[in-house]
Design an enzyme around this catalytic site. Structure first.
Site, PDB file in Angstrom:
ATOM      1  NE  ARG A  60      -3.389   3.512   0.257  1.00  8.70           N
ATOM      2  CZ  ARG A  60      -4.904   3.118   0.373  1.00  8.70           C
ATOM      3  NH1 ARG A  60      -5.371   3.307   1.425  1.00  8.70           N
ATOM      4  NH2 ARG A  60      -5.618   2.791  -0.760  1.00  8.70           N
ATOM      5  CB  THR A  61       0.710   7.650  -3.459  1.00  8.54           C
ATOM      6  OG1 THR A  61       0.628   6.206  -3.370  1.00  8.54           O
ATOM      7  CG2 THR A  61       1.847   8.119  -4.026  1.00  8.54           C
ATOM      8  CE  LYS A  88      -8.930  21.668 -23.405  1.00 11.08           C
ATOM      9  NZ  LYS A  88      -8.631  22.998 -23.210  1.00 11.08           N
ATOM     10  NE  ARG A 109       0.158   5.935  -8.186  1.00  9.11           N
ATOM     11  CZ  ARG A 109      -0.508   5.538  -7.025  1.00  9.11           C
ATOM     12  NH1 ARG A 109      -1.607   5.153  -7.159  1.00  9.11           N
ATOM     13  NH2 ARG A 109       0.514   5.193  -6.120  1.00  9.11           N
ATOM     14  CG  HIS A 137       4.355   3.049  -5.636  1.00 10.44           C
ATOM     15  ND1 HIS A 137       4.826   4.173  -5.400  1.00 10.44           N
ATOM     16  CD2 HIS A 137       3.271   2.564  -5.144  1.00 10.44           C
ATOM     17  CE1 HIS A 137       4.001   4.773  -4.843  1.00 10.44           C
ATOM     18  NE2 HIS A 137       2.897   3.955  -4.742  1.00 10.44           N
TER      19      HIS A 137
HETATM   20  C1  NCD Z   1      -0.232   0.464  -4.761  1.00  5.06           C
HETATM   21  C2  NCD Z   1       0.148   0.979  -6.073  1.00  5.06           C
HETATM   22  O1  NCD Z   1      -0.268   1.705  -6.787  1.00  5.06           O
HETATM   23  O2  NCD Z   1       1.024   0.159  -6.914  1.00  5.06           O
HETATM   24  N1  NCD Z   1      -0.791   1.486  -3.791  1.00  5.06           N
HETATM   25  C3  NCD Z   1      -0.361   2.168  -3.195  1.00  5.06           C
HETATM   26  O3  NCD Z   1       0.246   3.552  -3.771  1.00  5.06           O
HETATM   27  N2  NCD Z   1      -0.309   2.391  -1.868  1.00  5.06           N
HETATM   28  C4  NCD Z   1      -0.741  -0.815  -4.623  1.00  5.06           C
HETATM   29  C5  NCD Z   1      -1.608  -1.415  -5.291  1.00  5.06           C
HETATM   30  O4  NCD Z   1      -2.238  -0.337  -5.916  1.00  5.06           O
HETATM   31  O5  NCD Z   1      -2.224  -2.402  -5.117  1.00  5.06           O
END
Ligand code: NCD
Length: 314
Positions: A60-61, A88, A109, A137
């Site tokens: 999703r993100t 590497k 991320r 997040h």
């Molecule tokens: C979340 C995350 O990555 O923290 N996912 C997301 O981005 N919707 C929640 C999760 O992984 O449980």
């Protein structure tokens, strides 16, 4: 037309929700509403590039960021730890420096707490935190608060339960920092072993009315929002511990029956066994709507970071 508020996002990194004010949220909500209505030409980021760096899995993100960027006319470059020269031995610092040469804004991320803050200190372009370890997040919180506001028509005065893995769930911390700008009552419901990390919320404890409990049943009848989270298996040092707490809370039909008429169920997703699929058609289930809003809240954020007054007069 969007009422002109000073654009506090322009050319700024977003590494923590702690840096967002209530006015910042209101501006984002306002712009997001306009983007959803799509009654104007929003090609305000044409010629601009988003650099996506994902060192942890994401559906999703990452894809909502890409989709958001294309919605406002921009394009995206993406890499991961598997595809990049990280394999590497290249450092995160060098990866950030290089990708900021090719992009106007970066989304990161990374499994380490503090990774986004570190990146923002070395990048020449704004950094957006798309998940830093168990820490935060922020863009998930923007979409969570937008969804709450949209679906319940307010945030102040609500009774909100956050359920599941409160120890490792980074969305939980960002959400609590965001909620501390509002007047809400929060129930933190988790197994004993997955209680909230008290030191990570010490400064907002006074701003929120917080109750910690292991019993969702004690509060369920009175809740406006039930924010369910996944037990974060990948963050457990000892997998035996994971199996002890797995399946602690399942929002099945017996729980749904106890809910208040207009209460909503949210989940950042992915879900495992905490919400069975047959709940998806319940009028309380808003987690797919929440995922959909993520595209527009991210488009609002990107547009505000990349253009000083791109949304003005739209
Ligand atoms: C979340 C995350 O990555 O923290 N996912 C997301 O981005 N919707 C929640 C999760 O992984 O449980």
């Amino acid at each position: 037309m969007i009422k002109m508020i000073y654009n506090t996002f322009f050319q700024r990194s977003l590494t923590s929700v702690r840096d967002l004010t209530r006015q910042d949220f209101e501006l984002l909500f306002d712009v997001t509403d306009k983007l959803i209505q799509h009654n104007s030409n929003y090609n305000i980021c044409s010629g601009k590039t988003l650099g996506c760096i994902f060192f942890e899995p994401s559906t999703r993100t990452r894809l909502s960021f890409e989709s958001a960027m294309s919605y406002i006319g921009g394009n995206t470059l993406a890499t991961s730890n598997i595809l990049s020269s990280t394999q590497k031995g290249e450092s995160l610092a060098d990866t950030i420096k290089i990708i900021s040469l090719y992009s106007d804004v970066l989304v990161l991320r990374h499994p380490l707490d503090g990774s986004s803050k570190f990146a923002s200190e070395i990048s020449t372009k704004p950094i957006i935190n798309a998940g830093s370890g168990t820490e935060e997040h922020p863009t998930q919180t923007i979409q969570d608060l937008y969804t709450i506001n949209k679906e319940t028509k307010k945030i102040d005065g609500l009774k909100i339960a956050i359920v599941g893995d409160l120890k490792y769930g980074r969305t939980v911390y960002s959400l609590l920092y965001g909620l501390s700008s509002y007047d809400v009552t929060v129930y933190l419901i988790s197994p004993e072993a997955l209680r909230i990390r008290s030191d990570s919320i010490y400064d907002i404890k006074k701003k929120l009315q917080l109750t910690e409990s292991t019993e969702l049943n004690d509060y369920i009848h009175d809740l406006d929002v039930i924010y369910v989270t996944r037990i974060q298996k990948e963050r457990f040092q000892d997998k035996e511990e994971y199996f002890k707490v797995r399946g602690s809370y399942v929002i099945d039909n017996s729980v749904i029956k106890k809910l208040k008429k207009n209460s909503i169920i949210l989940h950042p997703l992915p879900r495992l066994d905490e919400i069975p699929n047959n709940i998806d058609t319940s009028k309380h289930a808003k987690y797919f709507k929440q995922a959909e809003y993520g595209k527009y809240t991210r488009a609002a954020l990107l547009g505000l970071i990349l253009t000083k007054n791109g949304f003005e007069h739209k």
